[in-house]
Design an enzyme around this catalytic site. Structure first.
Site, PDB file in Angstrom:
ATOM      1  N   ASP A  36     -24.488  61.065 100.455  1.00 29.86           N
ATOM      2  CA  ASP A  36     -25.618  61.786  99.282  1.00 29.86           C
ATOM      3  C   ASP A  36     -25.443  61.726  97.962  1.00 29.86           C
ATOM      4  O   ASP A  36     -25.428  62.492  97.244  1.00 29.86           O
ATOM      5  CB  ASP A  36     -25.459  63.359  99.756  1.00 29.86           C
ATOM      6  CG  ASP A  36     -26.159  63.781 101.025  1.00 29.86           C
ATOM      7  OD1 ASP A  36     -26.406  62.662 101.942  1.00 29.86           O
ATOM      8  OD2 ASP A  36     -26.109  65.081 101.561  1.00 29.86           O
TER       9      ASP A  36
ATOM     10  N   ASP B 178     -29.738  62.833 101.893  1.00 24.27           N
ATOM     11  CA  ASP B 178     -30.571  64.271 102.090  1.00 24.27           C
ATOM     12  C   ASP B 178     -31.950  63.856 101.864  1.00 24.27           C
ATOM     13  O   ASP B 178     -32.508  63.053 100.980  1.00 24.27           O
ATOM     14  CB  ASP B 178     -30.058  65.221 100.927  1.00 24.27           C
ATOM     15  CG  ASP B 178     -29.732  66.517 101.504  1.00 24.27           C
ATOM     16  OD1 ASP B 178     -29.392  66.675 102.754  1.00 24.27           O
ATOM     17  OD2 ASP B 178     -29.678  67.530 100.971  1.00 24.27           O
TER      18      ASP B 178
ATOM     19  N   HIS C 156     -35.529  65.738 102.779  1.00 23.71           N
ATOM     20  CA  HIS C 156     -36.170  67.081 103.137  1.00 23.71           C
ATOM     21  C   HIS C 156     -37.557  66.849 102.684  1.00 23.71           C
ATOM     22  O   HIS C 156     -38.204  65.926 102.145  1.00 23.71           O
ATOM     23  CB  HIS C 156     -35.420  68.082 102.327  1.00 23.71           C
ATOM     24  CG  HIS C 156     -34.229  68.322 102.268  1.00 23.71           C
ATOM     25  ND1 HIS C 156     -33.701  68.812 103.537  1.00 23.71           N
ATOM     26  CD2 HIS C 156     -33.123  68.544 101.291  1.00 23.71           C
ATOM     27  CE1 HIS C 156     -32.336  69.193 103.339  1.00 23.71           C
ATOM     28  NE2 HIS C 156     -32.171  68.815 101.976  1.00 23.71           N
TER      29      HIS C 156
ATOM     30  N   HIS D 267     -33.813  76.316 104.374  1.00 23.15           N
ATOM     31  CA  HIS D 267     -32.735  75.814 103.475  1.00 23.15           C
ATOM     32  C   HIS D 267     -33.074  75.742 101.675  1.00 23.15           C
ATOM     33  O   HIS D 267     -32.227  75.935 100.898  1.00 23.15           O
ATOM     34  CB  HIS D 267     -32.589  74.210 103.724  1.00 23.15           C
ATOM     35  CG  HIS D 267     -31.484  73.328 103.071  1.00 23.15           C
ATOM     36  ND1 HIS D 267     -30.199  73.627 103.209  1.00 23.15           N
ATOM     37  CD2 HIS D 267     -31.620  72.291 102.515  1.00 23.15           C
ATOM     38  CE1 HIS D 267     -29.601  72.670 102.917  1.00 23.15           C
ATOM     39  NE2 HIS D 267     -30.311  71.793 102.095  1.00 23.15           N
TER      40      HIS D 267
ATOM     41  N   HIS E 224     -34.845  70.344  96.542  1.00 29.30           N
ATOM     42  CA  HIS E 224     -33.937  69.078  96.060  1.00 29.30           C
ATOM     43  C   HIS E 224     -34.342  67.973  97.084  1.00 29.30           C
ATOM     44  O   HIS E 224     -34.592  68.179  98.366  1.00 29.30           O
ATOM     45  CB  HIS E 224     -32.547  69.382  96.099  1.00 29.30           C
ATOM     46  CG  HIS E 224     -31.831  69.872  97.243  1.00 29.30           C
ATOM     47  ND1 HIS E 224     -32.142  71.197  97.596  1.00 29.30           N
ATOM     48  CD2 HIS E 224     -31.304  69.181  98.240  1.00 29.30           C
ATOM     49  CE1 HIS E 224     -31.226  71.200  98.731  1.00 29.30           C
ATOM     50  NE2 HIS E 224     -30.907  70.172  99.133  1.00 29.30           N
TER      51      HIS E 224
ATOM     52  N   LYS F 197     -31.079  62.548 106.640  1.00 29.10           N
ATOM     53  CA  LYS F 197     -30.729  63.659 107.447  1.00 29.10           C
ATOM     54  C   LYS F 197     -31.452  64.971 106.837  1.00 29.10           C
ATOM     55  O   LYS F 197     -32.003  64.791 105.528  1.00 29.10           O
ATOM     56  CB  LYS F 197     -29.264  64.012 107.498  1.00 29.10           C
ATOM     57  CG  LYS F 197     -28.769  64.333 106.079  1.00 29.10           C
ATOM     58  CD  LYS F 197     -27.069  64.648 106.256  1.00 29.10           C
ATOM     59  CE  LYS F 197     -26.309  64.825 104.900  1.00 29.10           C
ATOM     60  NZ  LYS F 197     -26.955  65.956 103.991  1.00 29.10           N
TER      61      LYS F 197
ATOM     62  N   CYS G 234     -21.591  68.833 101.964  1.00 30.20           N
ATOM     63  CA  CYS G 234     -21.853  67.845 102.856  1.00 30.20           C
ATOM     64  C   CYS G 234     -20.746  66.777 103.172  1.00 30.20           C
ATOM     65  O   CYS G 234     -20.605  66.417 104.319  1.00 30.20           O
ATOM     66  CB  CYS G 234     -23.017  67.033 102.142  1.00 30.20           C
ATOM     67  SG  CYS G 234     -24.604  67.814 102.348  1.00 30.20           S
TER      68      CYS G 234
END
Length: 197
Positions: free
Chosen positions: A10, A52, A54, A63, A80, A109, A152
């Site tokens: 990340d 990451d 999202h 989250h 984010h 992810k 992470c």
């Protein structure tokens, strides 16, 4: 013949200075990581860079903090790394590295769910489970670097060592959200069998 895997966790714009969830020292980690990989890429059988990734239209399973609630920076976070935005892109140093080295695989992810460990993700294109990649890889060494050390990177290292893989965190190539907790974090990692280098 030894088999080695490097996981770059990340190192994205939103986790570096100027981003939505910036980690102090994130850009420096990006620079040092790029330098390290350029020097040592041939030492690894596979190199994986995670993102990451999202959803922007939900709270991603709690989250993201939903206004008027404020993020607690432990379990809830500012918005984010929304898929397809600049914040979700790799830091320019890592973006350049991916283009230059050529064989760095990307895994994503956290789409719609809270996600910290790289093992919860899958590779882009082939959709290979990172959990399966690590668990069935018969690795002699799994090195973990990136952001953030206490979230992470921690989750990825603990998840990887739980598969039975020998895991090492390269501390110089990490930075924490809460660096005051690094001593406790490192005690936890060491107790789990993660080597700190």
């Amino acid at each position: 013949m030894s088999r080695r895997l490097l996981i770059i966790v990340d190192v994205q714009n939103d986790f570096c200075e100027g981003g939505a969830l910036a980690v102090d020292g994130g850009s420096a980690v990006a620079v040092r990581t790029a330098e390290f990989v350029r020097e040592h890429a041939a030492d690894y059988d596979r190199i994986l860079a995670t993102q990451d990734w999202h959803r922007g239209d939900t709270d991603n399973g709690g989250h993201f903090a939903t206004p008027p609630a404020e993020p607690d920076f432990s379990e809830t976070w500012p918005v984010h790394c929304v898929a397809g935005t600049r914040g979700a892109e790799f830091h320019p140093e890592i973006e350049a590295l991916v283009a230059e080295v050529g064989r760095i695989e990307i895994a994503r992810k956290g789409y719609g769910i809270p996600s910290y460990s790289a093992l919860e993700g899958a590779t882009v294109g082939t959709e290979e489970s990172v959990q399966q990649l690590i668990g069935s890889g018969d690795w002699d060494q799994v090195d973990v670097v990136g952001l953030a050390y206490d979230f992470c990177v921690r989750a990825t290292a603990l998840g990887a060592v739980a598969t039975g893989a020998p895991v090492r965190v390269l501390r110089r190539l990490t930075a924490a959200v809460h660096p005051a907790g690094n001593e406790q974090l490192e005690a936890e990692l060491a107790e789990a069998g993660v080597q700190l280098a």
